[in-house]
Design a protein around this motif. Structure first.
Motif, PDB file in Angstrom:
ATOM      1  N   UNK A  96       3.126  -8.090  -5.279  1.00 46.72           N
ATOM      2  CA  UNK A  96       3.250  -6.681  -4.917  1.00 46.72           C
ATOM      3  C   UNK A  96       3.946  -6.595  -3.563  1.00 46.72           C
ATOM      4  N   UNK A  97       5.214  -6.227  -3.572  1.00 47.58           N
ATOM      5  CA  UNK A  97       5.991  -6.209  -2.336  1.00 47.58           C
ATOM      6  C   UNK A  97       5.618  -5.054  -1.425  1.00 47.58           C
ATOM      7  N   UNK A  98       4.925  -4.060  -1.943  1.00 41.24           N
ATOM      8  CA  UNK A  98       4.516  -2.908  -1.131  1.00 41.24           C
ATOM      9  C   UNK A  98       3.031  -2.951  -0.787  1.00 41.24           C
ATOM     10  N   UNK A  99       2.404  -4.089  -0.996  1.00 37.73           N
ATOM     11  CA  UNK A  99       0.967  -4.230  -0.754  1.00 37.73           C
ATOM     12  C   UNK A  99       0.599  -3.862   0.687  1.00 37.73           C
ATOM     13  N   UNK A 100       1.264  -4.479   1.642  1.00 37.56           N
ATOM     14  CA  UNK A 100       0.959  -4.210   3.054  1.00 37.56           C
ATOM     15  C   UNK A 100       1.290  -2.778   3.420  1.00 37.56           C
ATOM     16  N   UNK A 101       2.408  -2.265   2.910  1.00 37.87           N
ATOM     17  CA  UNK A 101       2.826  -0.894   3.204  1.00 37.87           C
ATOM     18  C   UNK A 101       1.757   0.100   2.791  1.00 37.87           C
ATOM     19  N   UNK A 102       1.257  -0.045   1.570  1.00 37.09           N
ATOM     20  CA  UNK A 102       0.236   0.880   1.086  1.00 37.09           C
ATOM     21  C   UNK A 102      -1.047   0.785   1.912  1.00 37.09           C
ATOM     22  N   UNK A 103      -1.468  -0.433   2.191  1.00 35.83           N
ATOM     23  CA  UNK A 103      -2.702  -0.599   2.964  1.00 35.83           C
ATOM     24  C   UNK A 103      -2.602   0.043   4.329  1.00 35.83           C
ATOM     25  N   UNK A 104      -1.482  -0.149   4.997  1.00 35.51           N
ATOM     26  CA  UNK A 104      -1.309   0.437   6.322  1.00 35.51           C
ATOM     27  C   UNK A 104      -1.366   1.958   6.257  1.00 35.51           C
ATOM     28  N   UNK A 105      -0.768   2.528   5.209  1.00 37.91           N
ATOM     29  CA  UNK A 105      -0.803   3.982   5.085  1.00 37.91           C
ATOM     30  C   UNK A 105      -2.222   4.481   4.844  1.00 37.91           C
ATOM     31  N   UNK A 106      -2.918   3.876   3.877  1.00 38.61           N
ATOM     32  CA  UNK A 106      -4.258   4.360   3.551  1.00 38.61           C
ATOM     33  C   UNK A 106      -5.236   4.174   4.693  1.00 38.61           C
ATOM     34  N   UNK A 107      -4.991   3.208   5.543  1.00 35.88           N
ATOM     35  CA  UNK A 107      -5.882   2.968   6.679  1.00 35.88           C
ATOM     36  C   UNK A 107      -5.505   3.807   7.892  1.00 35.88           C
ATOM     37  N   UNK A 109      -2.710   3.694   9.680  1.00 33.70           N
ATOM     38  CA  UNK A 109      -1.819   3.042  10.654  1.00 33.70           C
ATOM     39  C   UNK A 109      -0.391   3.484  10.357  1.00 33.70           C
ATOM     40  N   UNK A 110      -0.096   4.721  10.691  1.00 39.05           N
ATOM     41  CA  UNK A 110       1.159   5.328  10.257  1.00 39.05           C
ATOM     42  C   UNK A 110       2.396   4.692  10.885  1.00 39.05           C
ATOM     43  N   UNK A 111       2.353   4.397  12.181  1.00 38.33           N
ATOM     44  CA  UNK A 111       3.528   3.799  12.809  1.00 38.33           C
ATOM     45  C   UNK A 111       3.784   2.394  12.272  1.00 38.33           C
ATOM     46  N   UNK A 112       2.723   1.646  12.031  1.00 39.77           N
ATOM     47  CA  UNK A 112       2.884   0.315  11.448  1.00 39.77           C
ATOM     48  C   UNK A 112       3.448   0.415  10.038  1.00 39.77           C
ATOM     49  N   UNK A 113       3.027   1.428   9.308  1.00 40.18           N
ATOM     50  CA  UNK A 113       3.544   1.632   7.964  1.00 40.18           C
ATOM     51  C   UNK A 113       5.035   1.939   8.005  1.00 40.18           C
ATOM     52  N   UNK A 114       5.445   2.772   8.949  1.00 39.84           N
ATOM     53  CA  UNK A 114       6.868   3.103   9.087  1.00 39.84           C
ATOM     54  C   UNK A 114       7.679   1.867   9.437  1.00 39.84           C
ATOM     55  N   UNK A 115       7.162   1.077  10.365  1.00 44.33           N
ATOM     56  CA  UNK A 115       7.855  -0.156  10.752  1.00 44.33           C
ATOM     57  C   UNK A 115       7.956  -1.125   9.583  1.00 44.33           C
ATOM     58  N   UNK A 116       6.869  -1.266   8.842  1.00 41.81           N
ATOM     59  CA  UNK A 116       6.871  -2.143   7.679  1.00 41.81           C
ATOM     60  C   UNK A 116       7.892  -1.670   6.649  1.00 41.81           C
ATOM     61  N   UNK A 139       5.149   9.758   8.257  1.00 40.26           N
ATOM     62  CA  UNK A 139       5.681  10.720   9.225  1.00 40.26           C
ATOM     63  C   UNK A 139       4.899  12.037   9.166  1.00 40.26           C
ATOM     64  N   UNK A 140       4.499  12.443   7.972  1.00 38.73           N
ATOM     65  CA  UNK A 140       3.662  13.638   7.860  1.00 38.73           C
ATOM     66  C   UNK A 140       2.341  13.411   8.582  1.00 38.73           C
ATOM     67  N   UNK A 141       1.781  12.201   8.428  1.00 35.82           N
ATOM     68  CA  UNK A 141       0.543  11.869   9.122  1.00 35.82           C
ATOM     69  C   UNK A 141       0.687  11.948  10.627  1.00 35.82           C
TER      70      UNK A 141
END
Length: 397
Positions: A96-107, A109-116, A139-141
């Protein structure tokens, strides 16, 4: 008891369960948060977070959740369509190439998600669209609404169109509520309504406008773990912890170690109180150890500590959250509650109220609080008039 409110947050938020008037009465309020997948948590779990693997292996799949606001519906069919088929193939054959991206969003961590998201370039066209969805929702977050609806084109994919509508609505909820509700209704009655993100955004808009029956209908099929988590959150909002627990069991059967499952378990535990609150605190702390601190997780720790009457530790977590974003709505609401339990001066509590009203004038908590204050002033004025008391005399005293 803890109450969940809107995802905002999920968006972002994401958000983390809230009950504005009960929070004003100095009760801790749960935040909105969710995550779709996560590695297992190493610490031994108590009854709330531990599942019986042998039982689940032989037991038949759990039934679909009953609609809390309607009579039971027949079992829905499994998710279908190109996106669903691609997801199943990817899950079985590829990482799952978006595994980390999704986790960062749900937790949260919006800026980390954007960077990822900015670092994920070698993706299929389909995954790029999903990546952009989570980046824009991050970004909405952060409150960057204009950036989102300014960049998403009118001919974008349905999930991005839904995100664009959410950004426009969150930027001006009072002015756009009629248009947003109407658009969501049109989408849900068309082919676009089959898209999980369209369903999710519709549920969030309906929930914010207090159209809970429509909100439940939008995500009743539970196509994704995110939708199932939001369903549980809505159940807690309307005070149906029994239905929320049934949904939690379904999530545990699907993936007991997913971050989203752990967070829903924490929400239910915080709502019910009792011994499960400690397990909820452990879950939040271990997620912080794994993914780092975020507004969502820090508020979760704080709410758990408030339940445990560990007010100083709750205040410490909230101060860290304030350091990440000084005007975050959930943090300010929980600061009001915590300060009241600590016996802080009214001046300090009033300061948090002022910050909240200034930064989030259309927030449901603020709207309900303003309504309650107006009603109080009206009744107070009637009482003074009946008793023949001059209000200016009282002000001078």
């Amino acid at each position: 008891t803890a109450k969940t409110a809107s995802l905002g947050c999920f968006l972002a938020s994401a958000q983390a369960i809230r009950s504005a008037l009960k929070a004003h009465a100095h009760r801790p309020e749960a935040h909105r948060c969710a995550a779709e997948r996560a590695a297992s948590i190493s610490r031994p779990r108590g009854p709330l977070l531990r599942a019986d693997a042998a039982r689940r292996a032989t037991a038949p799949p759990p039934p679909e959740p009953a609609h809390p606001l309607a009579r039971p519906r027949r079992r829905e069919t499994a998710r279908t369509g190109p996106r669903a088929r691609a997801l199943r193939v990817r899950t079985m054959a590829e990482p799952d190439e978006l595994y980390t991206l999704r986790n960062l969003f749900w937790l949260g961590s919006f800026q980390k998600c954007i960077t990822e998201g900015n670092n994920l370039n070698r993706l299929t066209d389909e995954l790029k669209v999903e990546r952009d969805e989570f980046v824009y929702r991050s970004y909405i977050g952060q409150g960057q609404y204009a950036l989102v609806h300014g960049e998403i084109e009118d001919d974008a994919a349905p999930n991005l169109q839904a995100v664009k509508l959410l950004a426009r609505y969150m930027e001006n909820p009072e002015g756009l509520k009629d248009e947003a509700v109407l658009t969501c209704g049109e989408w849900m009655s068309s082919k676009a309504g089959a898209d999980p993100t369209v369903q999710l955004v519709a549920a969030l808009v309906y929930q914010r406008e207090d159209l809970m029956n429509e909100a439940f209908k939008a995500i009743q099929k539970g196509q994704t773990m995110e939708q199932k988590a939001l369903w549980a959150q809505f159940c807690l909002q309307i005070h149906r912890p029994d239905v929320a627990e049934a949904q939690l069991k379904k999530l545990e059967a699907e993936d007991e170690d997913a971050t989203l499952t752990q967070l829903v378990a924490a929400w239910v535990a915080l709502y019910k109180g009792g011994d499960g609150v400690k397990e909820a605190a452990y879950a939040y702390e271990e997620l912080i150890d794994k993914f780092g601190e975020s507004l969502t997780l820090l508020n979760g720790v704080a709410v758990a500590k408030l339940h445990l009457r560990e007010y100083d530790e709750a205040a410490e977590a909230l101060q860290k959250a304030m350091g990440k974003k000084h005007d975050d709505a959930d943090t300010l609401i929980n600061m009001i509650t915590c300060a009241a339990h600590q016996g802080k001066e009214e001046k300090e509590i009033f300061r948090y109220h002022t910050l909240l009203k200034t930064a989030h004038p259309t927030h449901p908590y603020v709207v309900k609080m303003n309504k309650a204050e107006a009603e109080f002033d009206e009744h107070a004025a009637k009482y003074l008039e009946q008793e023949g008391i001059d209000p200016e005399t009282l002000e001078k005293k």
